[in-house]
Design an enzyme around this catalytic site. Structure first.
Site, PDB file in Angstrom:
ATOM      1  N   GLY A  29       0.824  -1.192   0.000  1.00 36.57           N
ATOM      2  CA  GLY A  29       0.000   0.000   0.000  1.00 36.57           C
ATOM      3  C   GLY A  29       0.862   1.247   0.000  1.00 36.57           C
ATOM      4  CD  GLN A  69       3.382   5.760   2.637  1.00 41.23           C
ATOM      5  OE1 GLN A  69       2.408   5.224   2.142  1.00 41.23           O
ATOM      6  NE2 GLN A  69       4.388   5.075   3.131  1.00 41.23           N
ATOM      7  CB  CYS A 101       5.411   2.222   7.237  1.00 41.56           C
ATOM      8  SG  CYS A 101       4.934   3.731   6.391  1.00 41.56           S
ATOM      9  CG  LEU A 102       6.470   1.001   1.088  1.00 40.46           C
ATOM     10  CD1 LEU A 102       5.734   1.332  -0.207  1.00 40.46           C
ATOM     11  CD2 LEU A 102       7.618   0.037   0.811  1.00 40.46           C
ATOM     12  CG  HIS A 129      -0.301   1.393   7.374  1.00 46.28           C
ATOM     13  ND1 HIS A 129       0.689   0.982   8.246  1.00 46.28           N
ATOM     14  CD2 HIS A 129       0.312   2.234   6.489  1.00 46.28           C
ATOM     15  CE1 HIS A 129       1.830   1.557   7.893  1.00 46.28           C
ATOM     16  NE2 HIS A 129       1.635   2.312   6.833  1.00 46.28           N
ATOM     17  CD  GLU A 130      -1.137   2.511   2.816  1.00 44.38           C
ATOM     18  OE1 GLU A 130      -0.719   3.684   2.740  1.00 44.38           O
ATOM     19  OE2 GLU A 130      -0.388   1.537   2.981  1.00 44.38           O
ATOM     20  CG  HIS A 160       0.371   6.859   5.577  1.00 45.21           C
ATOM     21  ND1 HIS A 160       1.495   7.360   6.189  1.00 45.21           N
ATOM     22  CD2 HIS A 160       0.647   5.562   5.301  1.00 45.21           C
ATOM     23  CE1 HIS A 160       2.407   6.395   6.285  1.00 45.21           C
ATOM     24  NE2 HIS A 160       1.917   5.292   5.765  1.00 45.21           N
TER      25      HIS A 160
HETATM   26 ZN    ZN Z   1       2.843   3.489   5.645  1.00 45.00          ZN
END
Ligand code: ZN
Length: 158
Positions: free
Chosen positions: A46, A51, A88-89, A130-131, A134
Site C-alpha cells: 500500500g 508518502q 511502512c515504506l 494504515h493507509e 497516513h
Molecule cells: Zn505506511
C-alpha cells in the site's frame, strides 16, 4: 509513468492532514499510475499520496489480489481485532506489533470518481487502516506495542 520518491519518517509532510480530491484530471491520473509503479517497485502492499509528498486523500493498495485505488476513503465499519507485525515504506526495514480491526468496510471513489465499497479482512483490513491513517498524518509507529524491530523481508510494508 514514473517512480516517485518515498518520503521517510521525519519528513514533516508525513504528519500533515491531506485534502480531499475534488476532481479527476490528468495530474491525478498520472499520480495514481506513479503511485502504483512506486508501490510495486518497492514491494509494498500500500501507498498513500502523502508518502510521495502529495497532500491529497488518495491511496493505492495491492495485497496480492490486484490494485485498489481509493480516493477520499472513509471507514464505514470495523469489527474484530488482529495483532501482528506491521511495516511502512516510509520506515524502511522496520516493523512492529500493531493491533487493528480484523474486518474493515471502506467507502471511497475510484479512479473514475465513482463510489466504491470494499470489505477487507486480515492484511487488507490492516492496509485500509494504515493507509487511511497516513491521510490524517498518523504513522503506525504511534500505535506500536513494544519496540520496533528490523525486518529481513519488507514485502508487507504499507
Ligand atoms: Zn505506511
Amino acid at each position: 509513468m514514473a517512480l516517485r520518491t518515498i518520503r521517510t519518517e521525519g519528513d514533516p509532510v508525513l504528519r500533515k492532514v491531506s485534502r480531499p480530491v475534488t476532481e479527476m484530471n490528468q495530474k491525478i491520473r498520472t499520480l495514481i499510475f506513479d503511485m502504483l509503479d512506486t508501490m510495486y517497485e518497492s514491494m509494498g502492499v500500500g501507498l498513500a499520496a502523502p508518502q510521495v509528498g502529495i497532500l491529497k486523500r488518495l491511496v493505492t493498495i495491492d495485497v496480492g489480489d490486484g490494485p485498489i485505488v481509493l480516493i477520499n476513503p472513509e471507514i464505514l465499519e470495523t469489527s474484530g481485532e488482529q495483532t501482528g507485525d506491521e511495516g511502512c515504506l516510509s520506515v524502511p526495514g522496520m516493523a512492529g506489533q500493531v493491533t487493528r480491526p480484523n474486518y474493515v468496510k471502506v467507502k471511497a471513489l475510484d479512479e473514475n470518481m465513482e463510489e466504491v465499497i470494499y470489505e477487507g479482512t486480515e492484511l487488507l483490513a490492516r492496509a485500509f487502516c494504515h493507509e487511511i491513517d497516513h491521510l490524517d498524518g498518523k504513522m503506525y509507529t504511534d500505535l506500536v506495542e513494544g519496540e520496533l524491530h528490523r525486518t529481513v523481508y519488507d514485502d508487507d510494508e504499507v
